[in-house]
Design an enzyme around this catalytic site. Structure first.
Site, PDB file in Angstrom:
ATOM      1  N   GLN A 100       2.295  -5.893  -3.464  1.00 27.48           N
ATOM      2  CA  GLN A 100       2.356  -5.989  -1.957  1.00 27.48           C
ATOM      3  C   GLN A 100       3.737  -5.211  -1.509  1.00 27.48           C
ATOM      4  O   GLN A 100       3.917  -4.216  -2.097  1.00 27.48           O
ATOM      5  CB  GLN A 100       2.584  -7.365  -1.254  1.00 27.48           C
TER       6      GLN A 100
ATOM      7  N   LYS B 178       2.512   2.055  -5.105  1.00 23.69           N
ATOM      8  CA  LYS B 178       3.351   1.534  -6.338  1.00 23.69           C
ATOM      9  C   LYS B 178       2.502   1.948  -7.630  1.00 23.69           C
ATOM     10  O   LYS B 178       3.262   2.250  -8.531  1.00 23.69           O
ATOM     11  CB  LYS B 178       3.627   0.069  -6.198  1.00 23.69           C
TER      12      LYS B 178
ATOM     13  N   ASP C 258       0.961  -1.168  -0.036  1.00 28.92           N
ATOM     14  CA  ASP C 258      -0.109  -0.104   0.050  1.00 28.92           C
ATOM     15  C   ASP C 258       0.780   1.217   0.177  1.00 28.92           C
ATOM     16  O   ASP C 258       0.362   2.250   0.590  1.00 28.92           O
ATOM     17  CB  ASP C 258      -0.937   0.136   1.210  1.00 28.92           C
TER      18      ASP C 258
ATOM     19  N   GLY D 289      -4.058  -4.383  -4.784  1.00 27.23           N
ATOM     20  CA  GLY D 289      -4.840  -3.254  -5.605  1.00 27.23           C
ATOM     21  C   GLY D 289      -4.024  -2.112  -5.874  1.00 27.23           C
ATOM     22  O   GLY D 289      -3.261  -1.603  -4.874  1.00 27.23           O
ATOM     23  N   HIS D 290      -3.876  -1.316  -6.957  1.00 29.58           N
ATOM     24  CA  HIS D 290      -3.232  -0.420  -7.367  1.00 29.58           C
ATOM     25  C   HIS D 290      -4.135   0.655  -7.564  1.00 29.58           C
ATOM     26  O   HIS D 290      -5.023   0.481  -8.458  1.00 29.58           O
ATOM     27  CB  HIS D 290      -2.420  -0.501  -8.332  1.00 29.58           C
TER      28      HIS D 290
END
Length: 430
Positions: free
Chosen positions: A224, A16, A13, A40-41
């Protein structure tokens, strides 16, 4: 020619996705090399928010994107994501999205097992997302996995599932006390997925090698963070894959000499989702303020993130594990308005000072952070676009991070938008 790996330095988180989105402008291709839709991005482009879980962030820059063999992929989620992006005006076709034929497929029993295990563990749960990631990697390691090359061969796929399902159903029914799964339903659903995804499937190792040989610049996107790595993280409170930069080669099918730099993403404070030790976690009003100002909720699960001061012990650990050549600092704006900002530079345990991150979770849980306190800044910095225009105390904070990690800060983000990030040193052009 430059080929850059982007990794998280904390517990994920870190932002990235937005950094990959920014750097994709300078790359020809973007590769995701591990994990699945447990990551999730979130990217904000011209005020619009996009969230991706499997498709690399570079898709927003219309770059050729690759889903690597190191990933585990839920085909239903991937198709849904392709449709979501297409509906938002982002082109996703077999020409700009390529799936490794060696990537493993998440099956319904993986998800069922994942959730049932967490349920029976009760208060000893790991904090998994329940997406079937771990059980899929388990099957990969025990040579019972199903890859995309098998998924798109309908006869072989049916044969493989039929031989595996009896065992999975026995485990579900007799140990996990859950419902069994029907073979016919699985075959029908996954035959439909295979027809839709077959045009995207290829040998990405060969394609990437040709691109690199011809001078293309490639961006390798991790998911991650370093301290969720299956080997080097806070085991067992980790993900099921190697999140460190060294896995970029293995998870994409390229040789190590192809990599020219590694950029580590550092949130200006520290967050963590799920269970596990967190030495700098804040349980006070300051922690709540950071959580609210930073909108710290998981992009995949929606879970509230635990928040704390920046921990440079774990960042230094990430520097060593990833051979970081540069840092990108994200969410610096969230710390604005704090009168004082603390930075952890070491731990104490039973009277001893620890400069390095301990392997033992029992020791880590008992560690107390050693803080140094820096003056904060009252100014709103979201409009800043150059390092030298930051308030002096913000610049001093960044300089202190550089000194404590011995790595230069190449990128600074002061807001969620693509235009709210500025590059001090571009890893693709320097």
């Amino acid at each position: 020619m430059a080929n850059i790996v982007v990794v998280g330095t904390q517990w994920g988180d870190e932002g990235k996705g937005k950094i990959v989105d920014l750097l994709a402008e300078y790359a020809d291709s973007v590769v995701r090399f591990q994990g699945g839709n447990n990551a999730g991005h979130t990217m904000v482009v011209k005020g619009e928010q996009f969230i991706s879980h499997l498709v690399p962030s570079g898709i927003l820059q219309n770059r050729t994107c690759f889903i690597g063999n190191g990933m585990v992929v839920d085909p239903a989620v991937l198709i849904e994501e392709i449709e979501y992006l297409t509906a938002r005006g982002v082109a996703v076709t077999p020409e700009n999205l390529r799936i490794s034929e060696r990537a493993h497929v998440i099956m319904p029993y993986h998800k069922r097992i994942d959730n049932a295990r967490e349920r029976i563990k009760g208060d000893k749960k790991i904090g998994t997302t329940g997406r079937g990631i771990g059980p899929c990697y388990e099957d990969k390691a025990t040579r019972r996995g199903i890859r995309f090359v098998e998924l798109i061969d309908s006869d072989l796929f049916r044969e493989r599932v039929a031989t595996i399902l009896d065992e999975k159903n026995f485990y579900l029914e007799h140990y996990l006390k859950d419902e069994p799964l029907a073979l016919a339903g699985i075959i029908a659903a996954y035959d439909g997925f295979a027809r839709k995804l077959a045009p995207f499937v290829t040998n990405i190792s060969v394609e990437l090698s040709r691109l690199i040989a011809n001078g293309a610049q490639v961006l390798f996107e991790g998911a991650q963070g370093t301290h969720l790595d299956i080997d080097h993280g806070t085991y067992p409170f980790v993900t099921s894959s190697n999140t460190v930069a060294g896995n970029a080669c293995n998870g994409a099918g390229v040789g190590p000499r192809a990599i020219t730099g590694v950029l580590g993403i550092v949130k200006a404070y520290t967050t963590r989702v799920g269970e596990g030790p967190f030495p700098t976690e804040l349980f006070d009003k300051t922690g709540d303020q950071i959580q609210q100002r930073g909108a710290e909720f998981g992009a995949t699960t929606g879970r509230k993130r635990r928040c704390g001061w920046l921990d440079t012990v774990i960042v230094r650990n990430a520097v060593r594990l990833n051979s970081l050549s540069g840092l990108a600092i994200t969410k610096l704006d969230v710390l604005g308005g704090q009168e004082h900002i603390k930075v952890c530079n070491a731990y104490t345990h039973n009277g001893r000072v620890l400069d390095e991150f301990p392997t033992s979770l029992e020791i880590l849980t008992e560690c107390e952070p050693v803080y140094e306190t820096l003056p904060g800044w009252p100014e709103d910095i979201r409009g800043v676009r150059r390092f030298e225009d930051l308030p002096v105390n913000a610049r001093n904070y960044l300089s202190r991070i550089e000194a404590l990690t011995d790595v230069s800060i190449d990128i600074v983000s002061v807001g969620p938008g693509r235009d709210e990030t500025f590059i001090v040193k571009n890893p693709f052009t320097c």
